[in-house]
Design a protein around this motif. Structure first.
Motif, PDB file in Angstrom:
ATOM      1  N   GLU A 155       0.938  -1.367  -0.034  1.00  0.00           N
ATOM      2  CA  GLU A 155      -0.062   0.092   0.045  1.00  0.00           C
ATOM      3  C   GLU A 155       0.727   1.180  -0.135  1.00  0.00           C
ATOM      4  O   GLU A 155       0.375   2.205  -0.788  1.00  0.00           O
ATOM      5  N   GLU A 157       3.039   4.236  -1.009  1.00  0.00           N
ATOM      6  CA  GLU A 157       3.198   4.964  -2.496  1.00  0.00           C
ATOM      7  C   GLU A 157       3.863   6.412  -2.055  1.00  0.00           C
ATOM      8  O   GLU A 157       3.226   6.721  -1.090  1.00  0.00           O
ATOM      9  N   GLY A 233      -3.445   6.370  -7.076  1.00  0.00           N
ATOM     10  CA  GLY A 233      -2.572   7.283  -6.363  1.00  0.00           C
ATOM     11  C   GLY A 233      -2.348   8.764  -6.877  1.00  0.00           C
ATOM     12  O   GLY A 233      -1.350   9.219  -7.012  1.00  0.00           O
ATOM     13  N   ASP A 272       7.245   7.533  -9.615  1.00  0.00           N
ATOM     14  CA  ASP A 272       6.091   7.080  -8.642  1.00  0.00           C
ATOM     15  C   ASP A 272       6.481   5.513  -8.222  1.00  0.00           C
ATOM     16  O   ASP A 272       6.537   4.760  -9.165  1.00  0.00           O
ATOM     17  N   ARG A 274       6.101   2.290  -5.319  1.00  0.00           N
ATOM     18  CA  ARG A 274       5.476   1.369  -4.433  1.00  0.00           C
ATOM     19  C   ARG A 274       6.377   0.839  -3.233  1.00  0.00           C
ATOM     20  O   ARG A 274       7.248   0.304  -3.921  1.00  0.00           O
TER      21      ARG A 274
END
Length: 361
Positions: A155, A157, A233, A272, A274
């Motif tokens: 989860e 990020e 996100g 980006d 995770r």
């Protein structure tokens, strides 16, 4: 993730202003930069190895493929599919072909589906079943391309913004945005609709959340059961952003410097990522890149509700100054900005497709 700080107001007063209200001062400054550096499309020369510098209308798959070639251990695997211009009526056959393409690449469900051209979380969905994949494909515009990317099952990020001027010995991380996903917790009494409306933050943004859960809004959520309100996100799609720029470490900066340097002529953009533990990310490990945004990226820490309006404008203006300085330096090195014809084609293509993408999770 560091614990979500919920002290103070749930939103800043400008956080969800329409674009026409928030961006004019920034665009006025960008216009001045165009005059100062004598180039309207200079940002498209900021990252010469990216299509259009990653400024607008760029292919996510092309940029990810570049990253896979040069830093494969850090990038979530994916495939790119293109829907036929005239799809057949056999939805099952199209879904089977997509699954075969996934399997040929060593991938399987669940995946994250997203448009190859698009921004601000448009059309992003989590696909767990063949039925969901078939529905997504049928809802996707004919003749348009999409990306199916292996789900990174964590989860955590964040958006890691990196900047390095050409010729500079060392780049740096200039912004970190921690992305949190909103939940409501059932009490065995209230419906999901009421839980959303009663939430201090979600209740002020019901238009972002209610339509995603239409089939279960009247369902009473059992006591203690969490319901995630958004998957993508993206701030505009309901994710909660917090400024984490102060959390950068030397090890983290060294790792992203190495990744950025491995990408040919990459100078400006946002990774980006995770992860399971942000503490690991601070050690320069334990993360997976799911997207790389180039010249069109934004320092999204400005959407932390503690950021003031003037500070947000200052941060974006600083970002644009760096962008034009990099484009100017690259032009002097022989890299040419995107042509107007190519830019207009990319702009029109993305604008035409975006309204027709499937709903965002």
């Amino acid at each position: 993730m560091p614990p979500l700080d919920q002290d103070g107001p749930p939103l800043s007063f400008f956080e969800f202003w329409p674009m026409w209200a928030f961006y004019p001062p920034v665009m006025a400054y960008a216009a001045w930069l165009m005059l100062r550096f004598r180039g309207v499309l200079l940002p498209t020369a900021a990252n010469p190895s990216f299509p259009g510098g990653g400024f607008y209308g760029e292919s996510k798959a092309e940029i990810l493929a570049l990253a896979v070639r040069h830093a494969p251990q850090w990038v979530a695997p994916f495939i790119r599919l293109e829907r036929p211009a005239s799809p057949t009526s056999d939805a099952h056959a199209e879904c089977r072909a997509a699954l075969q393409a996934l399997h040929a690449a060593g991938l399987d469900l669940p995946v994250v589906a997203k448009p190859d051209l698009g921004c601000r979380g448009a059309g992003v969905q989590l696909i767990r079943t063949t039925e969901a994949l078939s529905a997504y494909l049928q809802a996707f515009p004919a003749g348009a391309a999409l990306v199916l990317q292996q789900l990174v099952p964590f989860e955590g990020e964040a958006g890691i913004f990196y900047c390095r001027r050409p010729g500079q010995a060392q780049g740096r991380i200039v912004s970190i945005t921690l992305k949190y996903f909103p939940y409501v917790i059932g009490d065995g009494k209230r419906s999901l609709r009421q839980l959303i409306l009663d939430d201090p933050r979600a209740g002020r943004l019901p238009h972002l959340y209610l339509r995603r859960h239409l089939t279960r809004l009247d369902e009473v959520v059992p006591e203690g059961q969490p319901v995630r309100l958004a998957f993508a996100g993206s701030h505009s799609r309901g994710a909660i952003f917090r400024n984490g720029t102060h959390l950068v470490t030397p090890a983290m900066e060294a790792r992203f410097e190495a990744i950025a340097r491995s990408l040919p002529e990459f100078h400006f953009g946002r990774f980006d990522v995770r992860f399971d533990s942000f503490a690991q990310v601070q050690q320069g490990q334990g993360f997976t890149i799911v997207e790389i945004n180039g010249a069109g990226a934004e320092s999204t820490h400005i959407w932390d509700r503690r950021t003031g309006l003037l500070q947000a404008w200052r941060d974006l203006m600083r970002q644009y100054r760096w962008l034009f300085e990099i484009g100017h330096a690259n032009r002097a090195r022989g890299f040419q900005p995107m042509s107007w014809a190519a830019f207009v084609r990319a702009y029109r293509r993305e604008k035409a497709l975006t309204p027709h993408y499937p709903a965002t999770d």
